[in-house]
Design an enzyme around this catalytic site. Structure first.
Site, PDB file in Angstrom:
ATOM      1  N   ALA A   1       0.862  -1.186   0.000  1.00 33.24           N
ATOM      2  CA  ALA A   1       0.000   0.000   0.000  1.00 33.24           C
ATOM      3  C   ALA A   1       0.893   1.229   0.000  1.00 33.24           C
ATOM      4  CB  ALA A   1      -0.892  -0.021   1.230  1.00 33.24           C
TER       5      ALA A   1
ATOM      6  N   GLY B   1       0.372  -5.214   0.742  1.00 38.25           N
ATOM      7  CA  GLY B   1      -0.802  -5.272  -0.132  1.00 38.25           C
ATOM      8  C   GLY B   1      -0.488  -5.837  -1.509  1.00 38.25           C
TER       9      GLY B   1
ATOM     10  N   GLU C   1      -0.615  -9.461  -1.059  1.00 41.58           N
ATOM     11  CA  GLU C   1      -2.039  -9.821  -0.906  1.00 41.58           C
ATOM     12  C   GLU C   1      -2.738  -9.861  -2.265  1.00 41.58           C
ATOM     13  OE1 GLU C   1      -2.659  -6.764   2.262  1.00 41.58           O
ATOM     14  OE2 GLU C   1      -3.548  -8.475   3.290  1.00 41.58           O
TER      15      GLU C   1
ATOM     16  N   GLU D   1       4.045  -5.447   7.315  1.00 41.35           N
ATOM     17  CA  GLU D   1       3.042  -4.694   8.080  1.00 41.35           C
ATOM     18  C   GLU D   1       3.343  -4.574   9.567  1.00 41.35           C
ATOM     19  OE1 GLU D   1       2.312  -6.567   5.507  1.00 41.35           O
ATOM     20  OE2 GLU D   1       0.558  -5.792   4.449  1.00 41.35           O
TER      21      GLU D   1
HETATM   22  N1  DAK Z   1       4.523   3.418  -0.628  1.00 37.42           N
HETATM   23  C1  DAK Z   1       4.915   4.608  -1.123  1.00 37.42           C
HETATM   24  N2  DAK Z   1       6.095   4.790  -1.738  1.00 37.42           N
HETATM   25  C2  DAK Z   1       6.918   3.732  -1.872  1.00 37.42           C
HETATM   26  C3  DAK Z   1       6.569   2.457  -1.378  1.00 37.42           C
HETATM   27  C4  DAK Z   1       5.283   2.315  -0.720  1.00 37.42           C
HETATM   28  N3  DAK Z   1       4.830   1.148  -0.274  1.00 37.42           N
HETATM   29  N4  DAK Z   1       7.580   1.602  -1.640  1.00 37.42           N
HETATM   30  C5  DAK Z   1       8.517   2.317  -2.293  1.00 37.42           C
HETATM   31  N5  DAK Z   1       8.116   3.598  -2.417  1.00 37.42           N
HETATM   32  C6  DAK Z   1       8.861   4.695  -3.072  1.00 37.42           C
HETATM   33  C7  DAK Z   1      10.023   5.136  -2.212  1.00 37.42           C
HETATM   34  O1  DAK Z   1       9.587   6.064  -1.213  1.00 37.42           O
HETATM   35  C8  DAK Z   1      10.925   5.783  -3.259  1.00 37.42           C
HETATM   36  O2  DAK Z   1      10.413   7.049  -3.564  1.00 37.42           O
HETATM   37  P1  DAK Z   1      11.415   8.319  -3.727  1.00 37.42           P
HETATM   38  O3  DAK Z   1      12.194   8.365  -2.470  1.00 37.42           O
HETATM   39  O4  DAK Z   1      12.258   7.954  -4.940  1.00 37.42           O
HETATM   40  O5  DAK Z   1      10.510   9.472  -3.944  1.00 37.42           O
HETATM   41  C9  DAK Z   1      10.711   4.895  -4.486  1.00 37.42           C
HETATM   42  O6  DAK Z   1       9.462   4.215  -4.250  1.00 37.42           O
HETATM   43  C10 DAK Z   1      11.806   3.826  -4.651  1.00 37.42           C
HETATM   44  O7  DAK Z   1      11.892   3.104  -3.443  1.00 37.42           O
HETATM   45  P2  DAK Z   1      13.285   2.949  -2.641  1.00 37.42           P
HETATM   46  O8  DAK Z   1      14.199   4.060  -2.937  1.00 37.42           O
HETATM   47  O9  DAK Z   1      12.921   2.691  -1.206  1.00 37.42           O
HETATM   48  O10 DAK Z   1      13.864   1.608  -3.304  1.00 37.42           O
HETATM   49  P3  DAK Z   1      14.844   0.563  -2.644  1.00 37.42           P
HETATM   50  O11 DAK Z   1      15.302  -0.318  -3.747  1.00 37.42           O
HETATM   51  O12 DAK Z   1      15.883   1.234  -1.809  1.00 37.42           O
HETATM   52  O13 DAK Z   1      13.938  -0.305  -1.641  1.00 37.42           O
HETATM   53  C11 DAK Z   1      11.935  -1.540  -1.003  1.00 37.42           C
HETATM   54  C12 DAK Z   1      12.902  -1.107  -2.173  1.00 37.42           C
HETATM   55  C13 DAK Z   1      10.758  -2.229  -1.646  1.00 37.42           C
HETATM   56  C14 DAK Z   1      12.671  -2.507  -0.088  1.00 37.42           C
HETATM   57  C15 DAK Z   1      11.535  -0.264  -0.218  1.00 37.42           C
HETATM   58  O14 DAK Z   1      11.030   0.706  -1.161  1.00 37.42           O
HETATM   59  C16 DAK Z   1      10.469  -0.528   0.802  1.00 37.42           C
HETATM   60  O15 DAK Z   1      10.705  -1.042   1.899  1.00 37.42           O
HETATM   61  N6  DAK Z   1       9.219  -0.121   0.472  1.00 37.42           N
HETATM   62  C17 DAK Z   1       8.115  -0.178   1.385  1.00 37.42           C
HETATM   63  C18 DAK Z   1       7.614  -1.585   1.546  1.00 37.42           C
HETATM   64  C19 DAK Z   1       6.456  -1.617   2.497  1.00 37.42           C
HETATM   65  O16 DAK Z   1       6.611  -1.506   3.726  1.00 37.42           O
HETATM   66  N7  DAK Z   1       5.260  -1.651   1.932  1.00 37.42           N
HETATM   67  C20 DAK Z   1       4.026  -1.420   2.635  1.00 37.42           C
HETATM   68  C21 DAK Z   1       3.594  -2.689   3.325  1.00 37.42           C
HETATM   69  S1  DAK Z   1       2.181  -2.380   4.304  1.00 37.42           S
HETATM   70  C22 DAK Z   1      -5.271  -1.849   4.638  1.00 37.42           C
HETATM   71  C23 DAK Z   1      -5.043  -3.070   4.114  1.00 37.42           C
HETATM   72  C24 DAK Z   1      -3.821  -3.378   3.581  1.00 37.42           C
HETATM   73  C25 DAK Z   1      -2.807  -2.474   3.634  1.00 37.42           C
HETATM   74  C26 DAK Z   1      -3.060  -1.251   4.159  1.00 37.42           C
HETATM   75  C27 DAK Z   1      -4.283  -0.933   4.661  1.00 37.42           C
HETATM   76  N8  DAK Z   1      -6.556  -1.551   5.260  1.00 37.42           N
HETATM   77  C28 DAK Z   1      -7.278  -2.722   5.730  1.00 37.42           C
HETATM   78  C29 DAK Z   1      -6.850  -0.261   5.607  1.00 37.42           C
HETATM   79  C30 DAK Z   1      -1.500  -2.819   3.174  1.00 37.42           C
HETATM   80  C31 DAK Z   1      -0.405  -2.424   3.845  1.00 37.42           C
HETATM   81  C32 DAK Z   1       0.896  -2.623   3.247  1.00 37.42           C
HETATM   82  O17 DAK Z   1       1.039  -2.955   2.097  1.00 37.42           O
END
Ligand code: DAK
Length: 260
Positions: A66, A111, A114, A134
């Site tokens: 997400a 997400g 998922e 998460e």
């Molecule tokens: N959201 C927003 N931006 C993201 C992102 C994300 N999930 N993942 C990456 N980006 C952006 C980064 O901020 C960066 O942007 P700039 O800094 O260039 O502006 C760009 O994408 C490139 O990412 P990185 O520079 O971080 O790239 P790396 O190769 O260094 O790292 C990575 C890749 C995938 C390991 C890292 O980007 C990372 O850890 N990303 C976040 C992963 C994460 O935690 N995802 C979210 C999981 S929680 C819900 C139900 C479900 C959900 C939510 C609510 N409800 C029931 C309400 C789901 C929740 C989730 O998915």
């Protein structure tokens, strides 16, 4: 309808649906979730489409979860709306009459994992990485991930992945049964297309009913599942495809299915 965040390309009855926000690793914001729901609903209605392959734009990610920027600022009410939209999307993929194959080309996190798990099966590139970060963000998977993963690989492996927030390789995901096959990056889409072609050459009604039997039967007792399977099996004997499939076998010719 024009989509800001999706690319849709249909050839020979197979649609490649690409989530196209590579600048943020295809993160799912509420617009993307809404567009995916509209697009998939339309593809399910479109009789010329027989299978869908879902993938992410760019070299790096399928979907990195997400959109954390959007999520960090939302109220509890908006979070609830987002959850309902996301869960509706996951259920829509299950309810579609067509197979949906996830072609995971890079990160499938939170997400994004998922979304892949909601598809009928997952093919992955050697570069793919899978995980549920998460708990490290103070939440839990909320688009059906705890349910779909534990049903797919059992609670113990699901517990390890979800509790640790660890990111695993495509090889590990293969050995755990999360993905069906792993390919070199350049082979991922051609292999997904080849499998989709193999499936779409079969009777579309047979495939749709088999999907229905498997998805809905899994939550039933074995006896109820058998009964459900028998009812779907018998309905197919009211179709032209059943007559054509069996006649073609007896006449030693390829079947020409019409989906009727
Ligand atoms: N959201 C927003 N931006 C993201 C992102 C994300 N999930 N993942 C990456 N980006 C952006 C980064 O901020 C960066 O942007 P700039 O800094 O260039 O502006 C760009 O994408 C490139 O990412 P990185 O520079 O971080 O790239 P790396 O190769 O260094 O790292 C990575 C890749 C995938 C390991 C890292 O980007 C990372 O850890 N990303 C976040 C992963 C994460 O935690 N995802 C979210 C999981 S929680 C819900 C139900 C479900 C959900 C939510 C609510 N409800 C029931 C309400 C789901 C929740 C989730 O998915």
């Amino acid at each position: 309808m024009e989509y800001k965040n999706l690319l849709i390309e249909t050839t020979g009855g197979i649609t490649i649906l690409t989530i196209n926000r590579p600048q943020v690793l295809n993160a799912l914001n509420s617009d993307v979730v809404m567009e995916l729901e509209c697009a998939l609903f339309g593809l399910d209605m479109d009789e010329s489409v027989k299978a869908v392959i879902l993938t992410g734009a760019g070299e790096k990610a399928f979907v990195a979860g997400a959109d954390i920027k959007e999520m960090s600022e939302i109220s509890s009410f908006v979070a609830h709306e987002f959850a309902r939209k996301g869960q509706r999307l996951m259920l829509l993929i299950n309810k579609m009459r067509k197979p949906v194959i996830a072609a995971v080309n890079g990160y499938a996190l939170g997400g994004g994992l998922e979304l892949a798990l909601a598809c009928d099966f997952i093919y992955a590139s050697e570069k793919a990485k899978f995980g549920f970060p998460e708990v490290g963000l103070g939440v839990i998977p909320g688009f059906g991930g705890t349910q779909n993963l534990s049903r797919l690989i059992g609670p113990n492996k699901a517990n390890e992945l979800v509790f640790s927030g660890r990111i695993i390789s495509a090889a590990k995901a293969l050995s755990w049964g999360i993905v069906n096959e792993v390919f070199a990056p350049e082979d991922l889409l051609p292999k997904a297309l080849a499998t989709a072609q193999e499936i779409t050459a079969k009777g579309t009604l047979g495939v749709a009913y088999a999907k229905d039997a498997i998805i809905n039967g899994i939550n039933m007792s074995k006896e109820d599942g058998f009964r459900y399977e028998a009812s779907l099996f018998s309905v197919l004997f009211a179709t032209i495809d059943q007559r054509e499939g069996m006649a073609a076998f007896l006449e030693k010719r390829p079947a020409e299915f019409t989906g009727k």
